[in-house]
Scaffold this active site. Structure first.
Site, PDB file in Angstrom:
ATOM      1  NE  ARG A   9     -12.373  19.015  -1.528  1.00 15.48           N
ATOM      2  CZ  ARG A   9     -13.690  19.331  -1.739  1.00 15.48           C
ATOM      3  NH1 ARG A   9     -14.730  18.464  -2.085  1.00 15.48           N
ATOM      4  NH2 ARG A   9     -14.000  20.541  -1.121  1.00 15.48           N
ATOM      5  CG  HIS A  16     -18.985  12.807  -2.050  1.00 13.32           C
ATOM      6  ND1 HIS A  16     -18.156  12.713  -2.959  1.00 13.32           N
ATOM      7  CD2 HIS A  16     -19.803  14.141  -2.010  1.00 13.32           C
ATOM      8  CE1 HIS A  16     -17.888  14.132  -3.348  1.00 13.32           C
ATOM      9  NE2 HIS A  16     -19.004  14.900  -2.929  1.00 13.32           N
ATOM     10  CG  ASP A  48     -22.510  19.017  -9.517  1.00 12.17           C
ATOM     11  OD1 ASP A  48     -22.636  17.820  -8.844  1.00 12.17           O
ATOM     12  OD2 ASP A  48     -22.170  19.928  -8.732  1.00 12.17           O
ATOM     13  CD  GLU A  86     -20.983  12.400  -5.230  1.00 14.77           C
ATOM     14  OE1 GLU A  86     -21.772  12.539  -4.210  1.00 14.77           O
ATOM     15  OE2 GLU A  86     -20.359  13.194  -5.604  1.00 14.77           O
TER      16      GLU A  86
HETATM   17  C1  BG6 Z   1     -20.905  16.725  -5.293  1.00 13.32           C
HETATM   18  C2  BG6 Z   1     -21.853  17.707  -5.523  1.00 13.32           C
HETATM   19  O1  BG6 Z   1     -21.418  15.518  -4.544  1.00 13.32           O
HETATM   20  O2  BG6 Z   1     -19.982  17.107  -4.174  1.00 13.32           O
HETATM   21  C3  BG6 Z   1     -21.045  19.065  -5.868  1.00 13.32           C
HETATM   22  O3  BG6 Z   1     -22.700  17.138  -6.471  1.00 13.32           O
HETATM   23  C4  BG6 Z   1     -20.238  19.334  -4.768  1.00 13.32           C
HETATM   24  O4  BG6 Z   1     -22.061  19.922  -6.371  1.00 13.32           O
HETATM   25  C5  BG6 Z   1     -19.245  18.363  -4.366  1.00 13.32           C
HETATM   26  O5  BG6 Z   1     -19.690  20.473  -5.321  1.00 13.32           O
HETATM   27  C6  BG6 Z   1     -18.419  18.654  -3.241  1.00 13.32           C
HETATM   28  O6  BG6 Z   1     -18.918  19.096  -2.299  1.00 13.32           O
HETATM   29  P1  BG6 Z   1     -17.949  19.577  -1.019  1.00 13.32           P
HETATM   30  O7  BG6 Z   1     -19.108  20.115  -0.024  1.00 13.32           O
HETATM   31  O8  BG6 Z   1     -17.407  18.123  -0.254  1.00 13.32           O
HETATM   32  O9  BG6 Z   1     -16.994  20.530  -1.516  1.00 13.32           O
END
Ligand code: BG6
Length: 285
Positions: free
Chosen positions: A60, A155, A198, A257
């Protein structure tokens, strides 16, 4: 340049780089840049204080690579969100100094496990250039005989002083899909986060600037090979529901992103390549 490969947790290897301009760390799981900090600056990327360093999962924070689909799989909700390469072991190909900074190259390709999830042949290469700016180039090569049709994202989680006190410029007059309300709208002004967002901005190649008055800096995100920009902050309730997100972590981050998502699909013909590139730089206010 100094480089070190260390285990942040069992089997979770991270390449730590330090050069005349910046420090950076890159996990071999997912070829995920975890940290980037130019000298004498606050970290540019946000890394969750509660992050889990799991060799089979995305971490994360930093810059996970979403590929070959962005978000949920379009037809099969049972497949992993954001594709499968962010939890995959990548190969570290090279680490070299150049006149532009330290260049790190990682790669991965299809195997039996990926063929089961997505029946295509490919190679993926991530080239990272670490200097006072961070340059990331993701190259998809189609090594099969049928077209690759994919969506993707770098991302990127950015570190800000206070998410309620920043302004995001560059997405004005852009159509977006709101993943919460499931509606399309048009962004009229600059964006000031006030809650869960989002948002998937379509058909945009524009630079995005995150203005952070408290830290007296702007983060500029430039891109190429990208038609979509996604802006995400889970805000309080959704952050609390995530085990790898500290409860107040949403206050100091925003994801911007560089992507190709929804109808902005990429079509890579056999023996051809596509590049998704983002450059992250700091400007003073
Ligand atoms: C974003 C999405 O790019 O990533 C969201 O638009 C999502 O919808 C977020 O919740 C995090 O995703 P993840 O799978 O890493 O928890």
């Amino acid at each position: 340049m100094q480089q070190k490969l260390t285990e942040w947790s069992p089997n979770f290897e991270v390449l730590e780089i330090s050069n005349a301009y910046a420090t950076a760390s890159i996990a071999l799981t997912g070829a995920q840049v975890l940290q980037f900090q130019p000298l004498d600056q606050q970290p540019v990327l946000w890394l969750s204080e509660s992050a889990h360093f799991n060799p089979e999962k995305s971490t994360r924070g930093g810059i996970p690579i979403c590929w070959p689909w962005f978000g949920a799989h379009p037809d099969n909700a049972g497949l992993p969100s954001h594709g499968f390469v962010r939890g995959k072991a990548w190969q570290l190909d090279s680490v070299e100094d150049s006149e532009n900074g330290t260049v790190v190259v990682l790669s991965t390709k299809d195997n039996d496990a990926t063929q089961k999830l997505w029946p295509h042949s490919f190679t993926l290469e991530l080239r990272i250039i670490i200097a006072s700016t961070l340059n990331i180039e993701l190259t998809t090569t189609n090594t099969g005989t049928t077209p690759l049709i994919l969506t993707e994202a770098l991302h990127s989680y950015f570190h800000v002083s206070d998410a309620t006190n920043i302004t995001v410029y560059g997405l004005e007059n852009t159509r977006y899909f709101d993943k919460i309300s499931k509606e399309f709208s048009n962004q009229t002004n600059s964006l000031k986060p006030t809650g869960l967002m989002d948002l998937v901005y379509m058909d945009t190649t524009a630079d995005v600037i995150i203005e952070d008055p408290q830290w007296q800096r702007k983060i500029r995100i430039s891109k190429s090979g990208s038609q979509t920009t996604v802006v995400w902050n889970p805000w309080k309730d959704k952050a609390q529901a995530m085990a790898d997100f500290a409860n107040d972590g949403y206050q100091t981050m925003i994801c911007v992103e560089s992507a190709n998502a929804l109808d902005n699909k990429v079509n890579v013909q056999p023996n051809e390549s596509h590049q998704l590139i983002t450059q992250i730089s700091l400007e003073s206010n």
